[in-house]
Design an enzyme around this catalytic site. Structure first.
Site, PDB file in Angstrom:
ATOM      1  N   ASP A  19      38.603  52.834  32.923  1.00  0.00           N
ATOM      2  CA  ASP A  19      39.759  51.602  32.624  1.00  0.00           C
ATOM      3  C   ASP A  19      41.401  52.842  32.669  1.00  0.00           C
ATOM      4  OD1 ASP A  19      40.995  50.343  30.680  1.00  0.00           O
ATOM      5  OD2 ASP A  19      40.409  51.279  28.897  1.00  0.00           O
ATOM      6  N   HIS A  36      46.111  49.207  39.891  1.00  0.00           N
ATOM      7  CA  HIS A  36      44.750  48.359  40.527  1.00  0.00           C
ATOM      8  C   HIS A  36      44.286  49.161  42.128  1.00  0.00           C
ATOM      9  CE1 HIS A  36      44.322  47.093  37.104  1.00  0.00           C
ATOM     10  NE2 HIS A  36      45.565  45.449  36.923  1.00  0.00           N
ATOM     11  N   LEU A 130      22.280  53.582  49.112  1.00  0.00           N
ATOM     12  CA  LEU A 130      23.153  53.043  47.761  1.00  0.00           C
ATOM     13  C   LEU A 130      23.588  51.979  47.261  1.00  0.00           C
ATOM     14  CD1 LEU A 130      25.109  54.272  45.191  1.00  0.00           C
ATOM     15  CD2 LEU A 130      27.022  53.952  46.907  1.00  0.00           C
TER      16      LEU A 130
HETATM   17  C1  FPP Z   1      41.295  48.503  33.779  1.00  0.00           C
HETATM   18  O1  FPP Z   1      42.169  49.042  34.334  1.00  0.00           O
HETATM   19  C2  FPP Z   1      40.593  48.089  35.058  1.00  0.00           C
HETATM   20  C3  FPP Z   1      39.792  46.619  35.705  1.00  0.00           C
HETATM   21  C4  FPP Z   1      40.483  45.852  34.901  1.00  0.00           C
HETATM   22  C5  FPP Z   1      40.218  46.478  37.852  1.00  0.00           C
HETATM   23  C6  FPP Z   1      39.440  46.823  38.102  1.00  0.00           C
HETATM   24  C7  FPP Z   1      39.913  47.086  39.274  1.00  0.00           C
HETATM   25  C8  FPP Z   1      39.716  48.157  40.078  1.00  0.00           C
HETATM   26  C9  FPP Z   1      39.280  49.948  39.466  1.00  0.00           C
HETATM   27  C10 FPP Z   1      40.583  47.611  41.640  1.00  0.00           C
HETATM   28  C11 FPP Z   1      39.625  47.602  43.015  1.00  0.00           C
HETATM   29  C12 FPP Z   1      38.136  48.014  42.796  1.00  0.00           C
HETATM   30  C13 FPP Z   1      37.265  47.366  43.281  1.00  0.00           C
HETATM   31  C14 FPP Z   1      35.422  47.105  42.766  1.00  0.00           C
HETATM   32  C15 FPP Z   1      37.560  47.118  44.518  1.00  0.00           C
HETATM   33  P1  FPP Z   1      43.326  47.884  32.760  1.00  0.00           P
HETATM   34  O2  FPP Z   1      44.373  47.304  33.588  1.00  0.00           O
HETATM   35  O3  FPP Z   1      42.542  47.301  32.114  1.00  0.00           O
HETATM   36  O4  FPP Z   1      43.872  49.495  32.018  1.00  0.00           O
HETATM   37  P2  FPP Z   1      45.264  49.500  30.600  1.00  0.00           P
HETATM   38  O5  FPP Z   1      43.700  49.616  29.962  1.00  0.00           O
HETATM   39  O6  FPP Z   1      46.283  51.002  30.960  1.00  0.00           O
HETATM   40  O7  FPP Z   1      45.789  48.459  31.091  1.00  0.00           O
END
Ligand code: FPP
Length: 239
Positions: A19, A36, A130
Site C-alpha cells: 500500500d 505504481h 520461490l
Molecule cells: C496500493 O497503493 C497499490 C496497488 C493498488 C497496486 C500495486 C501494484 C504495484 C506495486 C505495481 C506492480 C506490481 C506487480 C506485482 C507487477 P495505492 O494506490 O492504494 O496507494 P494509496 O493508498 O497511497 O493511494
C-alpha cells in the site's frame, strides 16, 4: 556495501499488502501511475530478498476486486504495468527458480494480460525456489463465497456428506489450495486494515505494519520485517 544480514526463524510464506503507491506519488508531485511504477521496483527487490532469506512462498496483493472501481486510466495503467512486468521478467524468473502463480478472479482480467499470465504460469511451473503468488482481482469474501458454492454443488451431487466438511475441506476449495497459510503478513504505509485479504488463511499469521510507503520498501525494510518476525513467539492459541 555491507553484507545482507540473514535471520534465523524465516517464515515459509510471507504475504504483503503493498500500500501507499498513490501517497508516494503525491509526495513527489507525480501522477499516481508513477507511484505504481516505483512500486514495481520494490516488487523486484522484495522478490530477490525473499529468495535471499529462504522464504518459499511470497504472496503480493497486486490488485483487489475493489480496485476495478478506480479511474479507468489508473486501471488500464496498472494492467499495462502488470503485463510489462510479466513479459520483461519471465527470463529472470526462469533463472531465479521462481514459479509464478495467481489467486483471484483471473477471468476478470483483460484477455491480453490473462494470456501473458497463463503463458508465464505454464513456463515457470516446474520452478521450486520461490512461489511468487500474485493476488489479482482478488477478494477474500469472493474467494470464500466461491468455495461455498463449489462445496454446495458437491453436496447437492451427492459427492460430499455435509457432516464430513472439515476445515481442510474449506481450505481445499480456496484459490490457495495446496499452498501453506501465510506465517507473516506485512502491510506498508501504516493503515491498520486487512482490506479483504486472505481472511481465512491469515488466522494465525503474525502481522507487521510499517509506515513506510510501498515504493520505499526495499530489501533492507524486508530484512527488518523478517527480524521482527524472528523475535516473536508463535503460540497458535496455545500457551
Ligand atoms: C496500493 O497503493 C497499490 C496497488 C493498488 C497496486 C500495486 C501494484 C504495484 C506495486 C505495481 C506492480 C506490481 C506487480 C506485482 C507487477 P495505492 O494506490 O492504494 O496507494 P494509496 O493508498 O497511497 O493511494
Amino acid at each position: 556495501m555491507a553484507k545482507e544480514k540473514t535471520v534465523s526463524a524465516v517464515p515459509q510464506h510471507v504475504a504483503i499488502i503493498m500500500d501507499g503507491n498513490g501517497r508516494w506519488a503525491q509526495k513527489h508531485h507525480l501522477p499516481r501511475l508513477s507511484g505504481h511504477e516505483a512500486g514495481r521496483k520494490s516488487v523486484k527487490q522484495v522478490v530477490q530478498a525473499a529468495i535471499h532469506h529462504g522464504v518459499r512462498y511470497l504472496t503480493l496483493y497486486a490488485f483487489s476486486v475493489e480496485n476495478w472501481q478506480r479511474p479507468r486510466e489508473e486501471v488500464q495503467g496498472l494492467m499495462g504495468l502488470l503485463r510489462g512486468v510479466i513479459r520483461e521478467e519471465l527470463n529472470e524468473m526462469g533463472k531465479e527458480g521462481i514459479r509464478l502463480r495467481t489467486i483471484g478472479r483471473k477471468q476478470d482480467l483483460p484477455d491480453a494480460v490473462r494470456e501473458e499470465l497463463e503463458a508465464a504460469i505454464e513456463r515457470t511451473k516446474e520452478n521450486q525456489r520461490l512461489d511468487l503468488i500474485l493476488a489479482l482481482s482478488y477478494g477474500s469474501r469472493a474467494e470464500i463465497t466461491e468455495a461455498m458454492q463449489a462445496i454446495g454443488r458437491e453436496v447437492k451431487d451427492g459427492k460430499l456428506d455435509p457432516d464430513k466438511i472439515r476445515e481442510e475441506t474449506v481450505s481445499a476449495h480456496l484459490y490457495t489450495h495446496g499452498i501453506p497459510d501465510p506465517d507473516f503478513l506485512i502491510r506498508t504505509s501504516g493503515e491498520m486494515r486487512i482490506s479483504n485479504f486472505m481472511l481465512w488463511q491469515i488466522s494465525y499469521a503474525e502481522i507487521y505494519v510499517t509506515p513506510v510507503l510501498w515504493p520505499d520498501f526495499g530489501k533492507e525494510e524486508f530484512a527488518k520485517a523478517l527480524e521482527d518476525y524472528a523475535g516473536r513467539e508463535r503460540r497458535f492459541g496455545g500457551i
